[in-house]
Design a protein around this motif. Structure first.
Motif, PDB file in Angstrom:
ATOM      1  N   ALA A 161      46.743  69.057  28.659  1.00  0.00           N
ATOM      2  CA  ALA A 161      45.990  67.857  29.042  1.00  0.00           C
ATOM      3  C   ALA A 161      44.500  68.129  28.928  1.00  0.00           C
ATOM      4  O   ALA A 161      43.699  67.208  28.796  1.00  0.00           O
ATOM      5  N   VAL A 162      44.148  69.410  29.020  1.00  0.00           N
ATOM      6  CA  VAL A 162      42.744  69.814  28.968  1.00  0.00           C
ATOM      7  C   VAL A 162      42.621  70.987  28.005  1.00  0.00           C
ATOM      8  O   VAL A 162      43.305  71.996  28.170  1.00  0.00           O
ATOM      9  N   LEU A 163      41.795  70.843  26.977  1.00  0.00           N
ATOM     10  CA  LEU A 163      41.556  71.938  26.039  1.00  0.00           C
ATOM     11  C   LEU A 163      40.187  72.535  26.342  1.00  0.00           C
ATOM     12  O   LEU A 163      39.182  71.821  26.390  1.00  0.00           O
ATOM     13  N   LEU A 164      40.180  73.839  26.566  1.00  0.00           N
ATOM     14  CA  LEU A 164      38.951  74.549  26.931  1.00  0.00           C
ATOM     15  C   LEU A 164      38.496  75.337  25.713  1.00  0.00           C
ATOM     16  O   LEU A 164      39.233  76.179  25.206  1.00  0.00           O
ATOM     17  N   LEU A 165      37.297  75.051  25.234  1.00  0.00           N
ATOM     18  CA  LEU A 165      36.805  75.687  24.006  1.00  0.00           C
ATOM     19  C   LEU A 165      35.543  76.475  24.334  1.00  0.00           C
ATOM     20  O   LEU A 165      34.529  75.902  24.729  1.00  0.00           O
ATOM     21  N   ASP A 166      35.615  77.789  24.162  1.00  0.00           N
ATOM     22  CA  ASP A 166      34.490  78.657  24.520  1.00  0.00           C
ATOM     23  C   ASP A 166      33.755  79.080  23.255  1.00  0.00           C
ATOM     24  O   ASP A 166      34.154  80.018  22.576  1.00  0.00           O
ATOM     25  N   GLU A 167      32.690  78.380  22.907  1.00  0.00           N
ATOM     26  CA  GLU A 167      31.878  78.641  21.715  1.00  0.00           C
ATOM     27  C   GLU A 167      32.765  78.905  20.499  1.00  0.00           C
ATOM     28  O   GLU A 167      32.618  79.927  19.831  1.00  0.00           O
ATOM     29  N   PRO A 168      33.672  77.976  20.179  1.00  0.00           N
ATOM     30  CA  PRO A 168      34.658  78.254  19.119  1.00  0.00           C
ATOM     31  C   PRO A 168      34.041  78.311  17.730  1.00  0.00           C
ATOM     32  O   PRO A 168      34.679  78.797  16.807  1.00  0.00           O
ATOM     33  N   LEU A 169      32.819  77.819  17.568  1.00  0.00           N
ATOM     34  CA  LEU A 169      32.225  77.789  16.226  1.00  0.00           C
ATOM     35  C   LEU A 169      31.209  78.898  16.014  1.00  0.00           C
ATOM     36  O   LEU A 169      30.607  78.995  14.952  1.00  0.00           O
ATOM     37  N   SER A 170      31.021  79.763  17.026  1.00  0.00           N
ATOM     38  CA  SER A 170      29.886  80.689  16.953  1.00  0.00           C
ATOM     39  C   SER A 170      30.004  81.694  15.819  1.00  0.00           C
ATOM     40  O   SER A 170      28.996  82.222  15.370  1.00  0.00           O
ATOM     41  N   ALA A 171      31.236  81.954  15.334  1.00  0.00           N
ATOM     42  CA  ALA A 171      31.385  82.942  14.261  1.00  0.00           C
ATOM     43  C   ALA A 171      31.184  82.327  12.875  1.00  0.00           C
ATOM     44  O   ALA A 171      31.192  83.036  11.872  1.00  0.00           O
ATOM     45  N   LEU A 172      31.007  81.008  12.804  1.00  0.00           N
ATOM     46  CA  LEU A 172      30.928  80.346  11.501  1.00  0.00           C
ATOM     47  C   LEU A 172      29.473  80.206  11.049  1.00  0.00           C
ATOM     48  O   LEU A 172      28.560  80.179  11.875  1.00  0.00           O
ATOM     49  N   ASP A 173      29.277  80.090   9.725  1.00  0.00           N
ATOM     50  CA  ASP A 173      27.905  79.883   9.255  1.00  0.00           C
ATOM     51  C   ASP A 173      27.469  78.441   9.532  1.00  0.00           C
ATOM     52  O   ASP A 173      28.282  77.573   9.865  1.00  0.00           O
ATOM     53  N   LEU A 174      26.175  78.194   9.410  1.00  0.00           N
ATOM     54  CA  LEU A 174      25.576  76.939   9.870  1.00  0.00           C
ATOM     55  C   LEU A 174      26.220  75.710   9.234  1.00  0.00           C
ATOM     56  O   LEU A 174      26.568  74.752   9.918  1.00  0.00           O
ATOM     57  N   LYS A 175      26.414  75.740   7.916  1.00  0.00           N
ATOM     58  CA  LYS A 175      26.969  74.579   7.204  1.00  0.00           C
ATOM     59  C   LYS A 175      28.359  74.241   7.732  1.00  0.00           C
ATOM     60  O   LYS A 175      28.683  73.085   8.003  1.00  0.00           O
ATOM     61  N   LEU A 176      29.172  75.295   7.871  1.00  0.00           N
ATOM     62  CA  LEU A 176      30.544  75.105   8.323  1.00  0.00           C
ATOM     63  C   LEU A 176      30.569  74.612   9.762  1.00  0.00           C
ATOM     64  O   LEU A 176      31.376  73.766  10.152  1.00  0.00           O
ATOM     65  N   ARG A 177      29.641  75.144  10.562  1.00  0.00           N
ATOM     66  CA  ARG A 177      29.569  74.740  11.961  1.00  0.00           C
ATOM     67  C   ARG A 177      29.279  73.246  12.060  1.00  0.00           C
ATOM     68  O   ARG A 177      29.898  72.527  12.826  1.00  0.00           O
ATOM     69  N   GLN A 178      28.355  72.793  11.211  1.00  0.00           N
ATOM     70  CA  GLN A 178      27.989  71.382  11.261  1.00  0.00           C
ATOM     71  C   GLN A 178      29.156  70.504  10.808  1.00  0.00           C
ATOM     72  O   GLN A 178      29.411  69.456  11.385  1.00  0.00           O
ATOM     73  N   HIS A 179      29.880  70.981   9.805  1.00  0.00           N
ATOM     74  CA  HIS A 179      31.044  70.245   9.324  1.00  0.00           C
ATOM     75  C   HIS A 179      32.130  70.194  10.407  1.00  0.00           C
ATOM     76  O   HIS A 179      32.741  69.149  10.644  1.00  0.00           O
ATOM     77  N   MET A 180      32.338  71.321  11.099  1.00  0.00           N
ATOM     78  CA  MET A 180      33.398  71.396  12.117  1.00  0.00           C
ATOM     79  C   MET A 180      33.093  70.527  13.340  1.00  0.00           C
ATOM     80  O   MET A 180      34.009  70.118  14.056  1.00  0.00           O
ATOM     81  N   ARG A 181      31.797  70.259  13.583  1.00  0.00           N
ATOM     82  CA  ARG A 181      31.461  69.378  14.710  1.00  0.00           C
ATOM     83  C   ARG A 181      32.181  68.044  14.575  1.00  0.00           C
ATOM     84  O   ARG A 181      32.804  67.559  15.510  1.00  0.00           O
ATOM     85  N   ALA A 182      32.052  67.451  13.396  1.00  0.00           N
ATOM     86  CA  ALA A 182      32.654  66.132  13.169  1.00  0.00           C
ATOM     87  C   ALA A 182      34.178  66.231  13.256  1.00  0.00           C
ATOM     88  O   ALA A 182      34.841  65.342  13.788  1.00  0.00           O
ATOM     89  N   GLU A 183      34.735  67.340  12.735  1.00  0.00           N
ATOM     90  CA  GLU A 183      36.192  67.497  12.755  1.00  0.00           C
ATOM     91  C   GLU A 183      36.724  67.625  14.172  1.00  0.00           C
ATOM     92  O   GLU A 183      37.746  67.041  14.522  1.00  0.00           O
ATOM     93  N   LEU A 184      36.031  68.427  14.974  1.00  0.00           N
ATOM     94  CA  LEU A 184      36.458  68.608  16.370  1.00  0.00           C
ATOM     95  C   LEU A 184      36.434  67.286  17.120  1.00  0.00           C
ATOM     96  O   LEU A 184      37.351  66.956  17.870  1.00  0.00           O
ATOM     97  N   ARG A 185      35.366  66.537  16.912  1.00  0.00           N
ATOM     98  CA  ARG A 185      35.222  65.250  17.574  1.00  0.00           C
ATOM     99  C   ARG A 185      36.381  64.328  17.174  1.00  0.00           C
ATOM    100  O   ARG A 185      36.950  63.621  18.001  1.00  0.00           O
ATOM    101  N   GLU A 186      36.724  64.362  15.894  1.00  0.00           N
ATOM    102  CA  GLU A 186      37.800  63.496  15.409  1.00  0.00           C
ATOM    103  C   GLU A 186      39.143  63.907  16.010  1.00  0.00           C
ATOM    104  O   GLU A 186      39.942  63.054  16.419  1.00  0.00           O
ATOM    105  N   ILE A 187      39.398  65.221  16.061  1.00  0.00           N
ATOM    106  CA  ILE A 187      40.660  65.705  16.640  1.00  0.00           C
ATOM    107  C   ILE A 187      40.740  65.287  18.110  1.00  0.00           C
ATOM    108  O   ILE A 187      41.774  64.841  18.602  1.00  0.00           O
ATOM    109  N   GLN A 188      39.615  65.406  18.809  1.00  0.00           N
ATOM    110  CA  GLN A 188      39.606  65.036  20.231  1.00  0.00           C
ATOM    111  C   GLN A 188      39.926  63.555  20.389  1.00  0.00           C
ATOM    112  O   GLN A 188      40.721  63.163  21.250  1.00  0.00           O
ATOM    113  N   GLN A 189      39.323  62.725  19.536  1.00  0.00           N
ATOM    114  CA  GLN A 189      39.550  61.285  19.684  1.00  0.00           C
ATOM    115  C   GLN A 189      40.975  60.902  19.305  1.00  0.00           C
ATOM    116  O   GLN A 189      41.569  60.028  19.929  1.00  0.00           O
TER     117      GLN A 189
END
Ligand SMILES: Nc1ncnc2c1ncn2[C@@H]1O[C@H](COP(=O)(O)OP(=O)(O)OP(=O)(O)O)[C@@H](O)[C@H]1O
Ligand SMILES: [Mg+2]
Length: 371
Positions: A161-189
């Motif tokens: 019911a609750v997903l806890l994410l502890d800096e899950p993107l910190s190992a990724l490079d900047l471009k990928l991190r920015q791309h994953m932001r939108a993906e994470l938001r979409e998965i959450q919605q």
């Protein structure tokens, strides 16, 4: 599993405090309500207590005082496996010798789910994270962003019911991190699961979250939407940690309704006074670089240009005023002064600046880099 079977629950911290066995209090007494189905971020510098809060929600650490409620139920004495939560760590680990789909289905075997059902569920989750055709690969055959999505699918497999994410993107490079932001938001919605997302990256927090808690030294200093936190910071720390800002230290000289005059080394300035500071209070005036302009304002300075960076659509200027005050001015590249300028009149309107009580300020990237 249909999306409807995943349902977010709310999380309530009530006067929750965490003191580690060595006597160090990592989280001061905190009241916080995270709504069901919300994308909630906790933003703060390294060591401020973000991971500690996640550990208490997930059940790896018991609060020293107060309680954690999930979906209204008191979690006291309930271990990590008994809670409706799943955790994605700072450094995720997939099983390297297992195909992707088995990684995703891993938590289900322990729950007695048969192989065909596990395969089926893994497939649905892989489709949710846009990896429907990657299930037979090994983790080493995926990109960093794809591996991150496998970790998310694996965490969702147990239907938290609750997903806890502890800096899950910190190992990724900047471009990928920015791309994953939108993906994470979409998965959450898509899933409606409550996400509690830990980060020290303000850009991540601002772009993804419904609401953000800004934390400093074990204390949540403000909770609000990204707009609220950026435009109406509650403390000197929040104003200086989230976004760039110019600051002027001084003492309140007069108050006039919603406004205050503050005596600073750069003269008497006028700004909003949202916290109702009184005459004589030590205060700091904050104004964002994009609120600064060239020409005459109620608050104006003679200043010498020390740096001009063309960023394409924007130009960032740095000035030093005759009183020795550093100023950053951001302008859109549309009629902004060119590189031949050496001095200018720069300033800001009172309505776009605010005075806040003197208090700890975040250290800027430049200060940290100079260490
Ligand atoms: N087991 C422990 N015993 C004692 N102190 C601890 C323990 N774990 C963490 N701390 C301390 O508690 C504080 C908060 O740690 P925490 O891991 O919650 O920070 P954080 O905000 O997640 O930082 P980062 O961004 O670096 O991950 C730190 O000062 C840390 O040194
Ligand atoms: Mg941490």
């Amino acid at each position: 599993m249909s999306d409807a079977t995943m349902r977010g629950q709310d999380v309530h911290l009530q006067a929750m405090q965490v003191t580690y066995p060595n006597g160090f209090t990592a989280v001061q007494p905190t009241d916080l309500h995270i709504r069901a189905g919300e994308f909630f971020s906790i933003l703060g510098p390294s060591g401020c207590g973000k991971t500690t809060i996640l550990r208490t929600v997930s059940g790896f650490v018991e609060p020293s005082h107060g309680q954690v409620l999930i979906g209204g139920a008191d979690m006291r004495g309930i271990g990590p496996n008994g809670r409706p939560t799943a955790l994605i760590f700072q450094n995720l680990a997939l099983f390297p010798l297992m195909p992707v789909w088995e990684n995703v289905a891993f938590g289900l075997e322990a729950r007695g789910v048969g192989k065909a059902a596990r395969r089926q569920k893994a497939q649905e989750l892989l489709e949710l994270v846009a990896l429907g055709d990657q299930g037979e690969k090994l983790p080493s055959e995926l990109s960093g962003g794809q591996r991150q999505r496998v970790a998310i699918a694996r965490a969702l497999a147990v239907e938290p019911a609750v997903l806890l994410l502890d800096e899950p993107l910190s190992a990724l490079d900047l471009k990928l991190r920015q791309h994953m932001r939108a993906e994470l938001r979409e998965i959450q919605q898509k899933t409606g699961v409550t996400f509690i997302y830990i980060t020290h990256d303000q850009g991540e927090a601002l772009t993804m979250s419904d609401r953000i808690a800004v934390m400093n030294a074990g204390v949540i200093e403000q909770v609000g939407s990204g707009d609220e936190i950026y435009s109406d910071p509650a403390s000197a720390f929040v104003a200086s940690f989230v976004g760039e800002v110019n600051n002027f230290a001084g003492r309140i000289a007069a108050t006039e309704g919603e406004m205050a005059r503050i005596d600073t080394a750069s003269g008497q300035l006028l700004a909003r006074n949202p916290r109702g500071l009184a005459v004589g209070d030590q205060a700091i005036l904050f104004v964002r670089p994009e609120q600064m302009g060239f020409g005459e304002f109620r608050n104006t300075f003679d200043a010498r240009l020390t740096r001009r960076d063309l960023e394409g659509a924007f130009i960032n200027y740095e000035f030093v005023t005759d009183a020795g005050q550093h100023l950053v001015v951001h302008q859109t590249n549309h009629g902004a002064p060119g590189g031949e300028m050496t001095r200018a009149r720069v300033g800001f309107d009172p309505g776009s600046a605010l005075v806040l009580p003197e208090g700890p300020m975040a250290r800027t990237g430049r200060e940290l880099a100079a260490q």
